[in-house]
Design an enzyme around this catalytic site. Structure first.
Site, PDB file in Angstrom:
ATOM      1  N   SER A  69      61.661  65.790  46.458  1.00 31.80           N
ATOM      2  CA  SER A  69      61.395  67.135  45.951  1.00 31.80           C
ATOM      3  C   SER A  69      61.598  68.200  47.028  1.00 31.80           C
ATOM      4  O   SER A  69      62.694  68.397  47.523  1.00 31.80           O
ATOM      5  CB  SER A  69      59.979  67.191  45.366  1.00 31.80           C
ATOM      6  OG  SER A  69      59.734  68.394  44.695  1.00 31.80           O
ATOM      7  N   ASP A  98      63.741  74.076  43.969  1.00 35.75           N
ATOM      8  CA  ASP A  98      63.416  73.168  45.064  1.00 35.75           C
ATOM      9  C   ASP A  98      64.486  72.084  45.127  1.00 35.75           C
ATOM     10  O   ASP A  98      65.464  72.110  44.373  1.00 35.75           O
ATOM     11  CB  ASP A  98      62.010  72.575  44.903  1.00 35.75           C
ATOM     12  CG  ASP A  98      61.882  71.669  43.689  1.00 35.75           C
ATOM     13  OD1 ASP A  98      62.746  71.745  42.790  1.00 35.75           O
ATOM     14  OD2 ASP A  98      60.917  70.886  43.629  1.00 35.75           O
ATOM     15  N   ASP A 157      64.889  69.019  44.199  1.00 36.73           N
ATOM     16  CA  ASP A 157      65.286  68.184  43.067  1.00 36.73           C
ATOM     17  C   ASP A 157      65.364  68.958  41.758  1.00 36.73           C
ATOM     18  O   ASP A 157      65.646  68.373  40.712  1.00 36.73           O
ATOM     19  CB  ASP A 157      64.359  66.974  42.929  1.00 36.73           C
ATOM     20  CG  ASP A 157      62.973  67.322  42.402  1.00 36.73           C
ATOM     21  OD1 ASP A 157      62.495  68.439  42.684  1.00 36.73           O
ATOM     22  OD2 ASP A 157      62.361  66.480  41.723  1.00 36.73           O
ATOM     23  N   ASP A 184      63.114  70.585  39.825  1.00 40.61           N
ATOM     24  CA  ASP A 184      62.084  70.654  38.783  1.00 40.61           C
ATOM     25  C   ASP A 184      61.146  71.839  38.969  1.00 40.61           C
ATOM     26  O   ASP A 184      60.307  72.112  38.108  1.00 40.61           O
ATOM     27  CB  ASP A 184      61.294  69.347  38.676  1.00 40.61           C
ATOM     28  CG  ASP A 184      60.537  68.979  39.942  1.00 40.61           C
ATOM     29  OD1 ASP A 184      60.631  69.715  40.944  1.00 40.61           O
ATOM     30  OD2 ASP A 184      59.843  67.938  39.925  1.00 40.61           O
TER      31      ASP A 184
END
Length: 450
Positions: A104, A243, A245, A247
């Protein structure tokens, strides 16, 4: 919940090369997950694997692939793609599960694993526990004729692009808007510019040149200064920061001011409520600003607080038949549009809301007045245990009494460190600082005596 050995609230995460974030563990994890899925599947299971742009993703992708194939599972390799895209594709392609290789918003030297079920949601605790038990079992490879096969899927960015565009009305257009996108040198670097450009926006991209090591480095939702500067430099209408990743999302208005998850929840809730489309309460977390609670109350929308973590926000949304929730960090759940937190989909939802009213972002969030917040960390060997003491509970009650109806107190113990976070919100910044320091001092005193 039964204590888990490897899985935390958001999968498995840690430093690359240190157990369990190592190639040998990922091999075992792949076989374990494949074995659990195979025993619960009528035919040969299919598992999709996506990743962000960390260099270690190559290593872990190969290890997971080998373990899954050894368990008799077919594998579809998606390459670098956002976490929510894996959730969508798992559901769309009728796969048995999806795996995301990502840490993340963390730096490149960290990595982790997240799983999605066939429904595009996070695995149940029961399935995670079953996988953990298999990880520690003997490594058994199925007979050669039962081995799985792996293939690299090449059309996934196009599929996910169309999914994102389908979350807004067919006549929705971004023509005439200039957007700055900060892709954090992460998983959105290909798909995000494509989505917004195809919807008609003039797109300026930053953080879109990953090299395996620069993910989240000075860019992205956790470092919004680069986005704020770019919005001002390019005279953009809005900035959108993801961010690593994809999400999470934060926004920047045309004046360069940052809008976090609380702002996004307010704009979306206000728009949905005005149009009669909001279902159930809005779900925030213990860290959602008290100002959000007050602003939503002004329009007769209740706010329910979950523990920190999107897993717990999702639980509360399901329990209360809600559709909108999220965290201050920008992890937003729009369950009328997606099954999991999706930065691109959340940003499109805000742009749709702004288009409905003709407002810009600054105007749309003007009704949210955030209260000053102070968070102090108390680190001591007995910090977590101190929260059970009469002295700390009494001190907390006294502060709550002082702030009743105009502020909030939260004491949170870390699950991994001897640490307590003392958070206080209120209208008077000086008072909040003073009360936080006083309460933190009592927690520390009690902890050191224990």
């Amino acid at each position: 919940m039964t204590q888990r050995k490897y899985f935390g609230t958001d999968g498995i995460r840690g430093m690359v090369g240190e157990w369990p974030i190592s190639a040998d563990f990922m091999l075992r994890l792949g076989r374990a997950a494949g074995s659990v899925l195979a025993r619960n599947s009528k035919g040969r299971p299919l598992v999709l694997i996506g990743k962000d742009t960390r260099v270690s993703g190559y290593m872990f992708e190969s290890a997971l692939e080998a373990g899954l194939v050894a368990a008799g599972v077919d594998v579809g390799l998606l390459g670098p793609i956002p976490t929510p895209a894996v959730a969508f594709l798992t559901r769309s392609m009728r796969a048995s599960a999806g795996i995301v290789i990502s840490a993340s918003h963390n730096p490149h030297h960290d990595n982790g694993i997240k799983f999605f079920s066939a429904d595009g949601e996070k695995l149940s605790d029961e399935v995670e526990l079953a996988i953990e038990q298999e990880v520690d079992a003997d490594f058994v490879t199925v007979a050669s004729e039962k081995l799985g096969k792996a293939s690299r899927l090449t059309d996934v960015v196009a599929r996910y692009t169309e999914f994102c565009k389908a979350t807004v009305p067919e006549d929705f257009s971004l023509r005439g808007l200039k957007l700055v996108l900060d892709c954090a040198h992460g998983a959105t670097y290909q798909v995000a510019p494509r989505v917004f450009a195809e919807l008609g926006a003039e797109v300026v991209s930053i953080g879109d040149k990953p090299d395996g090591f620069n993910i989240n480095h000075g860019v992205g939702s956790t470092h919004p200064q680069a986005l704020q500067q770019a919005v001002l430099e390019h005279h953009a209408d809005i900035g959108i920061g993801f961010d690593g990743d994809g999400d999470r999302v934060v926004l920047v208005d045309r004046h360069g001011a940052l809008a976090d998850g609380d702002d996004i929840l307010y704009v979306l809730a206000h728009s949905l409520h005005r149009r009669g489309l909001l279902r159930g309460p809005v779900v925030g977390t213990l860290m959602s600003n008290y100002g959000l609670e007050l602003a939503l109350a002004d329009i007769a929308v209740p706010l329910i607080r979950a523990n920190v973590g999107d897993r717990y926000v999702m639980q509360q949304l399901k329990q209360h038949q809600g559709m909108l929730g999220g965290e201050t960090s920008g992890h937003i759940l729009c369950l009328d549009r997606a099954t999991t937190g999706d930065g691109i989909v959340s940003a499109l939802a805000v742009l749709e809301a702004l288009g409905e009213t003709g407002q810009d972002l600054a105007g749309a969030r003007a009704g949210l007045k955030k209260l000053p917040q102070v968070m102090l960390n108390v680190r001591a060997n007995g910090a977590r245990e101190s929260l059970d003491s009469v002295e700390v509970r009494q001190a907390q009650a006294e502060v709550e009494n002082v702030l009743r109806g105009r502020g909030r107190v939260v004491l949170r113990a870390s699950g991994t460190e001897p640490l307590v976070r003392v958070t206080i919100e209120g209208a008077d910044a000086d008072e909040v600082q003073s009360l936080a320091e006083k309460l933190a001092g009592i927690v520390k005193s009690v902890a050191e005596r224990s």
